[in-house]
Design an enzyme around this catalytic site. Structure first.
Site, PDB file in Angstrom:
ATOM      1  N   LYS A  66       0.715  -1.118  -0.039  1.00 45.41           N
ATOM      2  CA  LYS A  66      -0.071   0.073   0.112  1.00 45.41           C
ATOM      3  C   LYS A  66       0.782   1.250  -0.009  1.00 45.41           C
ATOM      4  O   LYS A  66       0.601   2.368  -0.707  1.00 45.41           O
ATOM      5  CB  LYS A  66      -0.929  -0.008   1.139  1.00 45.41           C
ATOM      6  CG  LYS A  66      -2.097  -1.010   0.901  1.00 45.41           C
ATOM      7  CD  LYS A  66      -2.997  -0.884   2.243  1.00 45.41           C
ATOM      8  CE  LYS A  66      -4.214  -1.879   1.934  1.00 45.41           C
ATOM      9  NZ  LYS A  66      -5.071  -2.008   3.109  1.00 45.41           N
ATOM     10  N   ASP A 102     -10.248   2.493   2.695  1.00 44.90           N
ATOM     11  CA  ASP A 102     -10.344   1.525   3.748  1.00 44.90           C
ATOM     12  C   ASP A 102     -11.207   2.043   4.766  1.00 44.90           C
ATOM     13  O   ASP A 102     -12.178   1.647   5.433  1.00 44.90           O
ATOM     14  CB  ASP A 102      -9.025   1.170   4.299  1.00 44.90           C
ATOM     15  CG  ASP A 102      -8.029   0.161   3.494  1.00 44.90           C
ATOM     16  OD1 ASP A 102      -8.903  -0.662   2.705  1.00 44.90           O
ATOM     17  OD2 ASP A 102      -6.983   0.284   3.560  1.00 44.90           O
ATOM     18  N   GLY A 127      -4.038   0.113  17.867  1.00 43.07           N
ATOM     19  CA  GLY A 127      -3.218  -0.004  16.795  1.00 43.07           C
ATOM     20  C   GLY A 127      -2.888   1.208  16.193  1.00 43.07           C
ATOM     21  O   GLY A 127      -3.692   2.242  16.278  1.00 43.07           O
ATOM     22  N   GLY A 129      -0.511   1.293  13.277  1.00 44.16           N
ATOM     23  CA  GLY A 129       0.203   0.756  11.994  1.00 44.16           C
ATOM     24  C   GLY A 129      -0.671   1.433  11.043  1.00 44.16           C
ATOM     25  O   GLY A 129      -1.374   2.275  10.852  1.00 44.16           O
ATOM     26  N   GLY A 130      -0.354   0.965   9.549  1.00 47.94           N
ATOM     27  CA  GLY A 130      -0.876   1.311   8.423  1.00 47.94           C
ATOM     28  C   GLY A 130      -2.413   1.192   8.482  1.00 47.94           C
ATOM     29  O   GLY A 130      -3.100   2.396   7.983  1.00 47.94           O
ATOM     30  N   THR A 153       3.668   0.327  20.787  1.00 47.94           N
ATOM     31  CA  THR A 153       4.786   1.113  20.516  1.00 47.94           C
ATOM     32  C   THR A 153       3.988   2.581  20.731  1.00 47.94           C
ATOM     33  O   THR A 153       3.405   3.032  19.841  1.00 47.94           O
ATOM     34  CB  THR A 153       5.382   0.982  19.248  1.00 47.94           C
ATOM     35  OG1 THR A 153       5.737  -0.242  19.100  1.00 47.94           O
ATOM     36  CG2 THR A 153       6.662   1.865  19.162  1.00 47.94           C
ATOM     37  N   LYS A 156       4.232   5.653  18.268  1.00 43.17           N
ATOM     38  CA  LYS A 156       3.440   5.640  17.178  1.00 43.17           C
ATOM     39  C   LYS A 156       2.031   6.065  17.388  1.00 43.17           C
ATOM     40  O   LYS A 156       1.584   6.716  16.448  1.00 43.17           O
ATOM     41  CB  LYS A 156       3.407   4.262  16.531  1.00 43.17           C
ATOM     42  CG  LYS A 156       4.898   3.815  15.988  1.00 43.17           C
ATOM     43  CD  LYS A 156       4.961   2.239  15.702  1.00 43.17           C
ATOM     44  CE  LYS A 156       4.138   1.903  14.558  1.00 43.17           C
ATOM     45  NZ  LYS A 156       4.302   0.556  14.193  1.00 43.17           N
TER      46      LYS A 156
HETATM   47  P1  ATR Z   1      -1.025  -2.821   9.371  1.00 46.86           P
HETATM   48  O1  ATR Z   1      -0.775  -2.407   8.117  1.00 46.86           O
HETATM   49  O2  ATR Z   1      -1.734  -4.060   9.570  1.00 46.86           O
HETATM   50  O3  ATR Z   1      -1.510  -1.820  10.177  1.00 46.86           O
HETATM   51  P2  ATR Z   1       1.426  -2.599  10.630  1.00 46.86           P
HETATM   52  O4  ATR Z   1       1.787  -1.291  10.029  1.00 46.86           O
HETATM   53  O5  ATR Z   1       2.805  -3.669  10.886  1.00 46.86           O
HETATM   54  O6  ATR Z   1       0.587  -3.568   9.961  1.00 46.86           O
HETATM   55  O7  ATR Z   1       1.053  -2.539  12.137  1.00 46.86           O
HETATM   56  C1  ATR Z   1       0.551  -3.600  12.979  1.00 46.86           C
HETATM   57  C2  ATR Z   1      -0.072  -2.869  14.085  1.00 46.86           C
HETATM   58  O8  ATR Z   1      -0.624  -4.053  15.081  1.00 46.86           O
HETATM   59  C3  ATR Z   1       0.750  -2.122  15.023  1.00 46.86           C
HETATM   60  O9  ATR Z   1       0.037  -1.113  15.688  1.00 46.86           O
HETATM   61  C4  ATR Z   1       1.380  -3.162  16.114  1.00 46.86           C
HETATM   62  O10 ATR Z   1       1.822  -2.582  17.262  1.00 46.86           O
HETATM   63  P3  ATR Z   1       3.445  -2.051  17.021  1.00 46.86           P
HETATM   64  O11 ATR Z   1       3.176  -0.652  16.508  1.00 46.86           O
HETATM   65  O12 ATR Z   1       3.673  -1.589  18.637  1.00 46.86           O
HETATM   66  O13 ATR Z   1       4.242  -3.130  16.479  1.00 46.86           O
HETATM   67  C5  ATR Z   1       0.106  -3.655  16.307  1.00 46.86           C
HETATM   68  N1  ATR Z   1       0.319  -5.087  16.910  1.00 46.86           N
HETATM   69  C6  ATR Z   1       0.743  -6.243  16.118  1.00 46.86           C
HETATM   70  N2  ATR Z   1       0.692  -7.429  17.005  1.00 46.86           N
HETATM   71  C7  ATR Z   1       0.219  -6.913  18.170  1.00 46.86           C
HETATM   72  C8  ATR Z   1      -0.045  -7.433  19.432  1.00 46.86           C
HETATM   73  N3  ATR Z   1       0.273  -8.997  19.589  1.00 46.86           N
HETATM   74  N4  ATR Z   1      -0.371  -6.804  20.435  1.00 46.86           N
HETATM   75  C9  ATR Z   1      -0.524  -5.567  20.180  1.00 46.86           C
HETATM   76  N5  ATR Z   1      -0.355  -4.643  19.153  1.00 46.86           N
HETATM   77  C10 ATR Z   1      -0.088  -5.446  18.119  1.00 46.86           C
END
Ligand code: ATR
Length: 273
Positions: A66, A102, A127, A129-130, A153, A156
């Site tokens: 993406k 989305d 969350g 992330g993206g 994290t 973020k």
């Molecule tokens: P996506 O495109 O699906 O958002 P991504 O950018 O890799 O993928 O982001 C994944 C998100 O899921 C992040 O917010 C991640 O938290 P971190 O930024 O701390 O890595 C979160 N995430 C993934 N596994 C997790 C878990 N077991 N518990 C809590 N947060 C999780």
């Protein structure tokens, strides 16, 4: 001549997009073919170029391309700009136009299909992330009383708040900051459910919630939805409606006609058990 569209991603094994778009085309009488293209991880741009050379009119993009699709574009619509990512491209002459549906897909599923209002409500988004970034602006445009963004994290989550702070009232933090819930709606935008994991949440965050929504679809009751159900949330939803609604938005953008979505959502829904 039949127009050509595709979804590009890697891996693509699970994709429902060809089925959805073929059904939309049949329903609206549009003459198009929709393919699934599993692009090599280092070959996205080359596959897009090859697809355009075949006369392709547009593509959907799924993980992990993406952000690359966004970079490839020559024009970027506002939602793609805010998301920093594209989930749909349209090819017009030499132009590559980037969009991101989305978030509108999510908001439409929640408000229109599930009949849960966002306006004036307190929303918890897990969350940063993206996937979370892609839905933040459309959620704020629906005018919640407050959007709380929580991420493992923490930096973020704060960065997302700063990016969107002019668009609505946002609070950000880590899981340790989450006290007893005052949230009407809890949305899991983490990728945890993809691996059968659960973000570190307590039952108390669901105290007032009328709906728990997981972006992941087709996996039945994810650990997040199971926890929400056990904590007493009446309504649980996975991301199947979001998937179909974003597809309908892209279809309308490409073809100028909006398909009905209800029967398709029903057809590909996996029971939440
Ligand atoms: P996506 O495109 O699906 O958002 P991504 O950018 O890799 O993928 O982001 C994944 C998100 O899921 C992040 O917010 C991640 O938290 P971190 O930024 O701390 O890595 C979160 N995430 C993934 N596994 C997790 C878990 N077991 N518990 C809590 N947060 C999780």
């Amino acid at each position: 001549m039949t127009d050509l569209y595709a979804v590009l991603g890697n891996p693509l094994g699970h994709t429902k997009s060809p089925l959805i778009h073929a059904a939309f085309a049949a329903q609206t009488g549009q003459d198009l073919t929709y393919l699934a293209v599993e692009a090599p991880l280092d070959g996205f741009a080359a596959d897009v170029a090859a697809f355009r050379a075949r006369g392709g009119k547009g593509i959907n993009i799924t993980a992990p391309f993406k952000v690359e699709a966004f970079a490839l574009a020559t024009e970027r619509r506002q939602r793609a700009l805010f998301a920093g990512a594209a989930n749909a491209l349209k090819f017009e002459g030499e132009s590559i136009i980037a969009e991101n549906f989305d978030g509108v897909g999510l908001v439409r599923d929640i408000q229109h299909n599930l009949c849960v209002p966002i306006r004036g409500r307190r929303i918890l988004l897990l969350g940063a992330g993206g996937a979370a970034r892609g839905v933040t602006l459309p959620i704020l445009e629906a005018e919640p009383a407050e959007l709380t963004i929580i991420n493992r994290t923490v930096s973020k989550a704060h960065a997302l708040r700063r990016q969107f702070s002019s668009c609505g009232r946002i609070v950000s933090g880590g899981y340790a900051d989450l006290g007893p819930g005052t949230f009407d709606l809890v949305i899991n935008a983490t990728s945890a459910s993809l691996r059968g994991e659960l973000p570190p949440i307590a039952d108390a965050i669901f105290t007032r919630a009328g709906l728990a929504y997981d972006f992941v679809y087709g996996k039945g009751l994810t650990p997040f939805l199971r926890k929400a159900g056990q904590a007493g949330v009446d309504r649980l939803a996975d991301g199947v409606g979001m998937l179909v609604e974003q597809a309908a938005e892209a279809f309308e953008w490409w073809r100028g006609v909006r398909p009905a979505t209800g029967s398709m959502i029903g057809k590909i829904t996996v029971p939440l058990v």
